[in-house]
Design an enzyme around this catalytic site. Structure first.
Site, PDB file in Angstrom:
ATOM      1  N   HIS A 129       6.753   0.140   1.382  1.00 27.87           N
ATOM      2  CA  HIS A 129       5.402  -0.428   1.311  1.00 27.87           C
ATOM      3  C   HIS A 129       5.324  -1.828   1.918  1.00 27.87           C
ATOM      4  CE1 HIS A 129       7.017  -2.124  -2.560  1.00 27.87           C
ATOM      5  NE2 HIS A 129       6.252  -3.157  -2.205  1.00 27.87           N
ATOM      6  N   ASP A 160      10.107   5.268  -1.269  1.00 27.60           N
ATOM      7  CA  ASP A 160       9.635   3.914  -0.979  1.00 27.60           C
ATOM      8  C   ASP A 160      10.739   3.060  -0.360  1.00 27.60           C
ATOM      9  OD1 ASP A 160       7.962   1.786  -0.697  1.00 27.60           O
ATOM     10  OD2 ASP A 160       7.853   1.278  -2.824  1.00 27.60           O
ATOM     11  N   GLY A 226       6.707 -10.287  -3.168  1.00 27.47           N
ATOM     12  CA  GLY A 226       7.622 -10.846  -2.179  1.00 27.47           C
ATOM     13  C   GLY A 226       9.064 -10.474  -2.454  1.00 27.47           C
ATOM     14  N   ASN A 227       9.364 -10.102  -3.719  1.00 26.27           N
ATOM     15  CA  ASN A 227      10.710  -9.635  -4.059  1.00 26.27           C
ATOM     16  C   ASN A 227      10.957  -8.205  -3.582  1.00 26.27           C
ATOM     17  OD1 ASN A 227      10.918 -11.681  -6.855  1.00 26.27           O
ATOM     18  ND2 ASN A 227      12.726 -11.294  -5.592  1.00 26.27           N
ATOM     19  N   SER A 228       9.894  -7.445  -3.361  1.00 26.87           N
ATOM     20  CA  SER A 228      10.055  -6.034  -2.987  1.00 26.87           C
ATOM     21  C   SER A 228      10.919  -5.881  -1.744  1.00 26.87           C
ATOM     22  CB  SER A 228       8.684  -5.408  -2.731  1.00 26.87           C
ATOM     23  OG  SER A 228       7.945  -5.295  -3.928  1.00 26.87           O
TER      24      SER A 228
END
Length: 267
Positions: A129, A160, A226-228
Protein backbone atom coordinates in the site's frame (compact mmCIF):
# COMPACT_ATOMS: atom_id res chain seq x y z
CA UNK A 1 65.48 -108.58 94.01
CA UNK A 2 68.01 -106.01 95.08
CA UNK A 3 67.46 -102.30 95.40
CA UNK A 4 69.52 -101.66 92.32
CA UNK A 5 67.50 -103.98 90.22
CA UNK A 6 64.22 -102.30 91.20
CA UNK A 7 65.52 -98.82 90.23
CA UNK A 8 66.67 -100.00 86.81
CA UNK A 9 63.23 -101.48 86.04
CA UNK A 10 61.36 -98.25 86.87
CA UNK A 11 63.60 -96.17 84.65
CA UNK A 12 62.72 -98.22 81.61
CA UNK A 13 59.00 -97.08 81.84
CA UNK A 14 59.54 -93.27 81.29
CA UNK A 15 57.13 -91.36 78.84
CA UNK A 16 58.46 -90.71 75.24
CA UNK A 17 59.11 -86.93 75.28
CA UNK A 18 60.29 -86.45 71.68
CA UNK A 19 57.09 -87.69 69.98
CA UNK A 20 55.01 -85.64 72.39
CA UNK A 21 56.97 -82.53 71.47
CA UNK A 22 56.36 -83.22 67.80
CA UNK A 23 52.62 -83.59 68.37
CA UNK A 24 52.51 -80.35 70.32
CA UNK A 25 54.48 -78.53 67.60
CA UNK A 26 52.17 -79.86 64.90
CA UNK A 27 49.13 -78.76 66.88
CA UNK A 28 50.60 -75.30 67.34
CA UNK A 29 51.47 -75.08 63.64
CA UNK A 30 47.96 -76.15 62.68
CA UNK A 31 46.46 -73.55 64.99
CA UNK A 32 48.74 -70.87 63.54
CA UNK A 33 47.84 -71.82 59.98
CA UNK A 34 44.13 -71.73 60.85
CA UNK A 35 44.52 -68.25 62.37
CA UNK A 36 46.46 -67.10 59.34
CA UNK A 37 43.77 -68.51 57.03
CA UNK A 38 41.02 -66.74 58.94
CA UNK A 39 42.99 -63.49 58.84
CA UNK A 40 43.72 -63.90 55.11
CA UNK A 41 40.04 -64.57 54.40
CA UNK A 42 39.00 -61.54 56.42
CA UNK A 43 41.56 -59.37 54.63
CA UNK A 44 40.35 -60.64 51.23
CA UNK A 45 36.74 -59.84 52.09
CA UNK A 46 37.71 -56.40 53.34
CA UNK A 47 39.80 -55.77 50.22
CA UNK A 48 36.85 -56.75 47.99
CA UNK A 49 34.54 -54.46 49.96
CA UNK A 50 37.02 -51.57 49.70
CA UNK A 51 37.42 -52.10 45.94
CA UNK A 52 33.65 -52.07 45.51
CA UNK A 53 33.48 -48.87 47.57
CA UNK A 54 36.23 -47.30 45.46
CA UNK A 55 34.35 -48.23 42.27
CA UNK A 56 31.18 -46.66 43.67
CA UNK A 57 33.07 -43.50 44.61
CA UNK A 58 34.60 -43.28 41.15
CA UNK A 59 31.12 -43.50 39.59
CA UNK A 60 29.93 -40.73 41.89
CA UNK A 61 32.93 -38.58 40.98
CA UNK A 62 32.27 -39.14 37.25
CA UNK A 63 28.60 -38.22 37.74
CA UNK A 64 29.53 -35.10 39.69
CA UNK A 65 32.01 -34.09 36.97
CA UNK A 66 29.37 -34.50 34.25
CA UNK A 67 26.88 -32.51 36.31
CA UNK A 68 29.52 -29.87 36.90
CA UNK A 69 30.19 -29.62 33.15
CA UNK A 70 26.46 -29.31 32.44
CA UNK A 71 26.11 -26.68 35.16
CA UNK A 72 29.08 -24.76 33.77
CA UNK A 73 27.42 -24.82 30.34
CA UNK A 74 24.19 -23.44 31.79
CA UNK A 75 26.06 -20.76 33.68
CA UNK A 76 27.91 -19.77 30.50
CA UNK A 77 24.65 -19.60 28.55
CA UNK A 78 23.04 -17.51 31.28
CA UNK A 79 26.01 -15.14 31.29
CA UNK A 80 25.75 -14.68 27.53
CA UNK A 81 22.02 -13.99 27.82
CA UNK A 82 22.64 -11.43 30.56
CA UNK A 83 25.35 -9.76 28.50
CA UNK A 84 22.98 -9.51 25.52
CA UNK A 85 20.31 -8.03 27.76
CA UNK A 86 22.76 -5.62 29.31
CA UNK A 87 23.98 -4.49 25.90
CA UNK A 88 20.42 -3.43 25.00
CA UNK A 89 19.03 -2.88 21.51
CA UNK A 90 21.41 -0.08 20.52
CA UNK A 91 24.02 -2.37 18.86
CA UNK A 92 21.33 -4.11 16.79
CA UNK A 93 19.75 -0.82 15.72
CA UNK A 94 23.14 0.64 14.83
CA UNK A 95 23.96 -2.37 12.66
CA UNK A 96 20.59 -2.48 10.89
CA UNK A 97 19.66 1.17 10.40
CA UNK A 98 21.90 1.64 7.35
CA UNK A 99 19.74 -0.94 5.59
CA UNK A 100 16.43 0.84 6.35
CA UNK A 101 15.13 3.52 3.95
CA UNK A 102 12.34 6.05 3.62
CA UNK A 103 10.11 5.34 0.60
CA UNK A 104 8.49 8.39 -1.01
CA UNK A 105 5.87 8.42 -3.76
CA UNK A 106 3.67 11.11 -5.26
CA UNK A 107 0.89 10.21 -2.84
CA UNK A 108 2.67 9.44 0.40
CA UNK A 109 5.59 7.87 2.19
CA UNK A 110 6.55 4.76 4.09
CA UNK A 111 9.54 2.63 4.93
CA UNK A 112 11.46 -0.22 3.35
CA UNK A 113 14.62 -2.23 3.91
CA UNK A 114 17.30 -3.92 1.85
CA UNK A 115 16.26 -7.56 1.74
CA UNK A 116 18.70 -9.00 -0.79
CA UNK A 117 20.87 -8.04 -3.73
CA UNK A 118 22.34 -9.66 -6.81
CA UNK A 119 24.54 -8.67 -9.70
CA UNK A 120 21.79 -6.50 -11.22
CA UNK A 121 20.92 -4.41 -8.20
CA UNK A 122 19.52 -4.08 -4.69
CA UNK A 123 16.02 -5.21 -3.70
CA UNK A 124 14.01 -3.56 -0.94
CA UNK A 125 10.95 -5.06 0.70
CA UNK A 126 8.11 -2.72 1.66
CA UNK A 127 4.34 -2.71 2.08
CA UNK A 128 2.31 -2.82 -1.10
CA UNK A 129 0.00 0.00 0.00
CA UNK A 130 3.04 2.30 0.27
CA UNK A 131 3.74 2.00 -3.49
CA UNK A 132 0.28 1.08 -4.71
CA UNK A 133 -0.40 2.59 -8.16
CA UNK A 134 3.30 3.06 -8.97
CA UNK A 135 4.02 -0.01 -11.06
CA UNK A 136 5.01 2.41 -13.79
CA UNK A 137 7.26 5.24 -12.73
CA UNK A 138 9.91 5.85 -10.17
CA UNK A 139 9.82 5.98 -6.40
CA UNK A 140 12.41 7.71 -4.23
CA UNK A 141 14.44 5.66 -1.79
CA UNK A 142 16.39 7.72 0.74
CA UNK A 143 18.26 7.59 4.02
CA UNK A 144 20.80 9.75 5.80
CA UNK A 145 23.53 10.49 3.29
CA UNK A 146 21.71 10.07 -0.01
CA UNK A 147 18.69 9.15 -2.11
CA UNK A 148 18.17 6.83 -5.05
CA UNK A 149 15.54 6.28 -7.71
CA UNK A 150 13.87 2.90 -7.70
CA UNK A 151 11.18 0.99 -9.53
CA UNK A 152 8.50 -1.36 -8.24
CA UNK A 153 9.57 -4.74 -9.59
CA UNK A 154 6.98 -7.03 -7.96
CA UNK A 155 3.83 -6.79 -5.84
CA UNK A 156 1.72 -9.17 -3.78
CA UNK A 157 -1.50 -7.34 -2.85
CA UNK A 158 -2.88 -10.41 -1.06
CA UNK A 159 -0.14 -10.14 1.55
CA UNK A 160 0.33 -6.36 1.22
CA UNK A 161 3.97 -6.74 0.17
CA UNK A 162 6.05 -5.27 -2.65
CA UNK A 163 9.62 -5.19 -3.91
CA UNK A 164 11.51 -2.09 -5.06
CA UNK A 165 14.65 -2.46 -7.13
CA UNK A 166 17.44 0.10 -7.30
CA UNK A 167 20.47 -0.22 -9.54
CA UNK A 168 22.93 0.99 -6.90
CA UNK A 169 24.31 -0.66 -3.79
CA UNK A 170 24.25 2.00 -1.03
CA UNK A 171 27.32 1.91 1.17
CA UNK A 172 26.83 -0.03 4.40
CA UNK A 173 23.35 -1.26 3.44
CA UNK A 174 23.86 -4.96 3.95
CA UNK A 175 20.98 -7.26 2.99
CA UNK A 176 18.87 -8.28 5.97
CA UNK A 177 17.28 -11.27 4.20
CA UNK A 178 19.89 -12.45 1.72
CA UNK A 179 19.28 -16.05 2.78
CA UNK A 180 15.48 -16.47 2.55
CA UNK A 181 15.02 -18.33 5.81
CA UNK A 182 13.47 -17.34 9.09
CA UNK A 183 12.21 -18.74 12.35
CA UNK A 184 8.86 -17.24 13.34
CA UNK A 185 8.75 -15.44 16.68
CA UNK A 186 6.67 -16.55 19.64
CA UNK A 187 4.25 -14.63 21.80
CA UNK A 188 6.25 -12.83 24.46
CA UNK A 189 9.44 -12.42 22.38
CA UNK A 190 10.92 -8.95 22.13
CA UNK A 191 10.38 -7.18 18.81
CA UNK A 192 12.04 -4.13 17.24
CA UNK A 193 10.41 -1.92 14.63
CA UNK A 194 12.53 0.38 12.46
CA UNK A 195 11.25 2.94 10.00
CA UNK A 196 10.34 6.54 9.23
CA UNK A 197 7.10 7.51 11.02
CA UNK A 198 5.94 10.86 9.64
CA UNK A 199 9.15 10.87 7.60
CA UNK A 200 11.38 10.78 10.69
CA UNK A 201 14.13 8.51 9.37
CA UNK A 202 15.90 6.14 11.75
CA UNK A 203 13.14 5.74 14.34
CA UNK A 204 13.41 2.64 16.52
CA UNK A 205 10.67 1.33 18.80
CA UNK A 206 10.45 -1.88 20.78
CA UNK A 207 7.80 -4.05 22.38
CA UNK A 208 6.78 -7.67 22.57
CA UNK A 209 5.08 -10.09 20.23
CA UNK A 210 1.48 -10.18 21.38
CA UNK A 211 0.16 -12.88 19.06
CA UNK A 212 1.33 -14.92 16.07
CA UNK A 213 -0.75 -16.46 13.30
CA UNK A 214 0.16 -17.80 9.87
CA UNK A 215 -0.69 -14.47 8.24
CA UNK A 216 0.20 -11.88 10.87
CA UNK A 217 2.43 -10.99 13.81
CA UNK A 218 0.70 -8.78 16.36
CA UNK A 219 2.85 -6.51 18.53
CA UNK A 220 2.49 -3.68 21.04
CA UNK A 221 5.63 -1.93 19.71
CA UNK A 222 4.71 1.64 18.76
CA UNK A 223 4.15 2.40 15.07
CA UNK A 224 2.76 5.40 13.23
CA UNK A 225 2.04 6.46 9.63
CA UNK A 226 5.30 6.14 7.74
CA UNK A 227 6.39 2.99 9.59
CA UNK A 228 4.59 0.77 7.06
CA UNK A 229 7.02 -1.36 5.10
CA UNK A 230 9.73 -1.22 7.75
CA UNK A 231 11.33 -4.37 9.18
CA UNK A 232 10.29 -6.13 12.36
CA UNK A 233 13.31 -7.78 13.97
CA UNK A 234 13.81 -10.25 16.79
CA UNK A 235 16.28 -9.89 19.66
CA UNK A 236 19.11 -11.28 17.52
CA UNK A 237 18.53 -8.76 14.71
CA UNK A 238 16.88 -11.23 12.31
CA UNK A 239 13.99 -9.97 10.17
CA UNK A 240 10.82 -11.80 11.13
CA UNK A 241 8.21 -9.58 9.44
CA UNK A 242 7.26 -6.46 7.48
CA UNK A 243 5.09 -3.89 9.24
CA UNK A 244 1.90 -3.27 7.27
CA UNK A 245 -0.80 -1.95 9.62
CA UNK A 246 -1.33 -0.15 12.90
CA UNK A 247 -4.22 0.57 15.18
CA UNK A 248 -5.17 2.17 18.44
CA UNK A 249 -3.77 1.17 21.83
CA UNK A 250 -0.48 0.04 20.24
CA UNK A 251 -2.00 -2.87 18.34
CA UNK A 252 0.17 -3.15 15.24
CA UNK A 253 0.63 -5.91 12.67
CA UNK A 254 3.50 -7.24 10.59
CA UNK A 255 3.33 -9.77 7.78
CA UNK A 256 5.61 -12.78 8.52
CA UNK A 257 8.67 -12.52 6.29
CA UNK A 258 8.07 -16.05 4.93
CA UNK A 259 4.99 -14.72 3.11
CA UNK A 260 7.37 -12.94 0.72
CA UNK A 261 8.11 -16.39 -0.66
CA UNK A 262 4.55 -16.66 -2.02
CA UNK A 263 5.05 -14.38 -5.04
CA UNK A 264 7.98 -11.99 -4.54
CA UNK A 265 10.95 -14.28 -4.23
CA UNK A 266 11.80 -17.88 -4.91
CA UNK A 267 12.79 -19.37 -1.56
Amino acid sequence: MTYDETWDDASTRRLPLAPLAVVIALAALTASMFVLYRQSTALGSERTARQAEIGHLRKEVTLLESRGAALAGRVGSAEKTLKRRDSGIAPIASRVLKSVFTIETETGLGSGFVAWHDSSGTYLLTANHVVEGHLIGEVTVSRKGGSWSGEVSAVDPAHDLAVIRIGAKPAGARPLWQAPTTRPPRAGDQLLLLGSPYGLYGTVTTGIVSRVTRRAIQTDAAANPGNSGGPALDREGNVVGVLVAGGGENINFAIPIRQACAKLRRC
